[in-house]
Design a protein around this motif. Sequence first.
Motif, PDB file in Angstrom:
ATOM      1  N   ALA A 261      33.647  -0.446 -18.909  1.00  0.00           N
ATOM      2  CA  ALA A 261      33.450   0.789 -18.144  1.00  0.00           C
ATOM      3  C   ALA A 261      33.626   2.013 -19.043  1.00  0.00           C
ATOM      4  O   ALA A 261      32.888   2.999 -18.923  1.00  0.00           O
TER       5      ALA A 261
ATOM      6  N   SER B 230      39.081   7.366 -18.965  1.00  0.00           N
ATOM      7  CA  SER B 230      38.576   7.673 -17.631  1.00  0.00           C
ATOM      8  C   SER B 230      38.528   9.181 -17.421  1.00  0.00           C
ATOM      9  O   SER B 230      37.509   9.733 -16.994  1.00  0.00           O
TER      10      SER B 230
ATOM     11  N   ILE C  64      40.394   1.855 -16.116  1.00  0.00           N
ATOM     12  CA  ILE C  64      39.078   1.232 -16.235  1.00  0.00           C
ATOM     13  C   ILE C  64      39.153   0.195 -17.350  1.00  0.00           C
ATOM     14  O   ILE C  64      40.072   0.210 -18.154  1.00  0.00           O
TER      15      ILE C  64
END
Length: 175
Positions: free
Chosen positions: A107, A45, A103
Motif C-alpha cells: 500500500a 500513510s 498500511i
Amino acid sequence: MNTSRVYKSITKIVNAYKAKLALKSEAGFVLTPSTGGWSYSEVYSHIFDSSLLSLLALNNCIKGDGEKKPAQFATIMILFFGALPPGKKYKVPKRLADRVKKINLMAAAQFITDFELQLVQVLPQIKKADPKIRTKHPRLGYLNAGQWLRFIEIHLNHHLKQLIRIEKGFKKQKA
C-alpha cells in the motif's frame, strides 16, 4: 519559484522514501516505537496521503478554484527557507490525523506511485496558474499552486527526517 528545481528535489526525496521502503520487512514497517509516536507505516500513510491532498489543492489553484487571498508572512518565510521552524513539535490537524493508518508495504508503494503519477500530470500546468489564486492549507493559510509544490517538498523532507529519528530510536532499543 523554480518549478524544475523543486520537482527535482521532490524526486530525490521520494527516491529516499522508496529506498527506505525497500529495506523494511512487513513486521518492521508496522512496528510502533517503544517511545511512542508513529510507525514507519503511519508516517508513509500520512506523508503520501497528505501529499496527494496537497496536489488536489494545487490543482484547484491551477483550475482557478480558489480565492484571491494574501499569503501569511510566516508562511512566506517557511517557503523561502525551505523548512519548518526547528525545535517545534508539530501536531497534525485532527482532520488529517484521523486519516493516518497502518498500511502494508504494498500500500505504501502504491501511495508513492499514485503521488508520482499525479505530480507529473500537474507539473506542466503550474506555471500557467494565476499566482493570486490560493487555496487554504490547514496550518499555513492560503497557498498558490507554486507554493503548494514548495510545501510538498518541505513536508516530504520534514517527515523523511522523522523516519531517520525513528530508525535511531529502534537502534537505541536494540543496544
